[in-house]
Design a protein around this motif. Structure first.
Motif, PDB file in Angstrom:
ATOM      1  N   ARG A 183      62.226   2.047   2.389  1.00  0.00           N
ATOM      2  CA  ARG A 183      61.445   1.021   3.098  1.00  0.00           C
ATOM      3  C   ARG A 183      61.804  -0.374   2.598  1.00  0.00           C
ATOM      4  O   ARG A 183      61.805  -0.620   1.376  1.00  0.00           O
ATOM      5  CB  ARG A 183      59.955   1.265   2.888  1.00  0.00           C
ATOM      6  CG  ARG A 183      59.436   2.491   3.592  1.00  0.00           C
ATOM      7  CD  ARG A 183      57.961   2.582   3.422  1.00  0.00           C
ATOM      8  NE  ARG A 183      57.320   1.491   4.155  1.00  0.00           N
ATOM      9  CZ  ARG A 183      56.164   1.618   4.791  1.00  0.00           C
ATOM     10  NH1 ARG A 183      55.511   2.759   4.771  1.00  0.00           N
ATOM     11  NH2 ARG A 183      55.645   0.594   5.430  1.00  0.00           N
TER      12      ARG A 183
ATOM     13  N   ASP B 183      59.953  -2.970   3.119  1.00  0.00           N
ATOM     14  CA  ASP B 183      58.715  -3.655   2.758  1.00  0.00           C
ATOM     15  C   ASP B 183      58.069  -3.085   1.496  1.00  0.00           C
ATOM     16  O   ASP B 183      56.969  -3.490   1.139  1.00  0.00           O
ATOM     17  CB  ASP B 183      57.726  -3.643   3.928  1.00  0.00           C
ATOM     18  CG  ASP B 183      57.397  -2.243   4.437  1.00  0.00           C
ATOM     19  OD1 ASP B 183      57.992  -1.262   3.949  1.00  0.00           O
ATOM     20  OD2 ASP B 183      56.545  -2.141   5.332  1.00  0.00           O
TER      21      ASP B 183
ATOM     22  N   SER C  93      57.218  -3.110  -2.051  1.00  0.00           N
ATOM     23  CA  SER C  93      57.186  -4.177  -3.049  1.00  0.00           C
ATOM     24  C   SER C  93      57.176  -3.643  -4.476  1.00  0.00           C
ATOM     25  O   SER C  93      57.539  -4.348  -5.404  1.00  0.00           O
ATOM     26  CB  SER C  93      55.945  -5.052  -2.829  1.00  0.00           C
ATOM     27  OG  SER C  93      55.857  -6.048  -3.807  1.00  0.00           O
TER      28      SER C  93
ATOM     29  N   ARG D 185      52.657  -6.812   3.334  1.00  0.00           N
ATOM     30  CA  ARG D 185      52.167  -7.124   4.675  1.00  0.00           C
ATOM     31  C   ARG D 185      51.853  -8.617   4.712  1.00  0.00           C
ATOM     32  O   ARG D 185      50.702  -9.013   4.783  1.00  0.00           O
ATOM     33  CB  ARG D 185      50.900  -6.335   5.001  1.00  0.00           C
ATOM     34  CG  ARG D 185      51.055  -4.849   5.013  1.00  0.00           C
ATOM     35  CD  ARG D 185      51.532  -4.395   6.404  1.00  0.00           C
ATOM     36  NE  ARG D 185      51.614  -2.948   6.452  1.00  0.00           N
ATOM     37  CZ  ARG D 185      52.746  -2.276   6.472  1.00  0.00           C
ATOM     38  NH1 ARG D 185      53.896  -2.912   6.434  1.00  0.00           N
ATOM     39  NH2 ARG D 185      52.746  -0.965   6.538  1.00  0.00           N
TER      40      ARG D 185
END
Length: 167
Positions: free
Chosen positions: A49, A51, A53, A74
């Motif tokens: 992924r 995104d 983190s 997000r």
């Protein structure tokens, strides 16, 4: 109980992460009477992924990696996904420790909020998350069951705004 340290995920944790992912999907499958147990294969996709983190593990002094928590970006908010503790170490504060760690990491990244989406049937998880500070209902995801025989929906689900829902 032997000490548990929360630390960053390492490539050498891969088999443990995959095992934990498998436990999570197995539990979800059992909860909903489905046969979607992926044996941990979804962990491979999760690791790619863009995104993602951060990913941290709970490392037990005697038993090795016993838990895992991830943080998804997000915008200025974060999503906790997944959070899982191996069945033999649940109800011992490991999940709470993982949740505290991911919250601290989100604060370091100047995130404004954290969300998590537990299964509506996982009452233990919902209670634990509420106790950890997740007490704001920020969104609701509803499902229309098109194949009523494929799922064992519980009729006595919950009420929101005086409307009955199955879970």
């Amino acid at each position: 109980m032997a000490p548990v340290a929360v630390r960053s995920y390492r490539p050498s944790d891969h088999s443990s992460g995959r095992r934990l992912w498998g436990e999570l999907t197995r539990q979800h499958s059992e909860m909903y009477g489905e046969s979607d147990d992926d044996g941990g294969a979804g962990f491979e996709e999760y690791l790619t992924r863009l995104d993602l983190s951060g990913l941290w593990v709970a490392d037990h002094a005697d038993d090795g990696v016993i838990g895992m928590v991830g943080l998804i970006m997000r915008g200025r908010a974060g999503e906790v996904d997944p959070v899982v503790v191996t069945v033999t170490h649940r109800h011992k504060g490991v999940g709470r420790k993982l949740l505290q760690h991911v919250a601290a990491e989100a604060k370091k990244r100047n995130m404004a909020s954290l969300t998590i989406s537990p299964s509506s049937r996982n009452v233990d998880a919902i209670r634990s998350l509420h106790a950890a500070g997740y007490d704001v209902v920020s969104s609701i995801e509803l499902t229309m069951d098109l194949d009523r025989h494929a799922h064992a929906w519980q009729q006595e689900g919950l009420q929101l705004h005086e409307l009955p829902f199955r879970s």
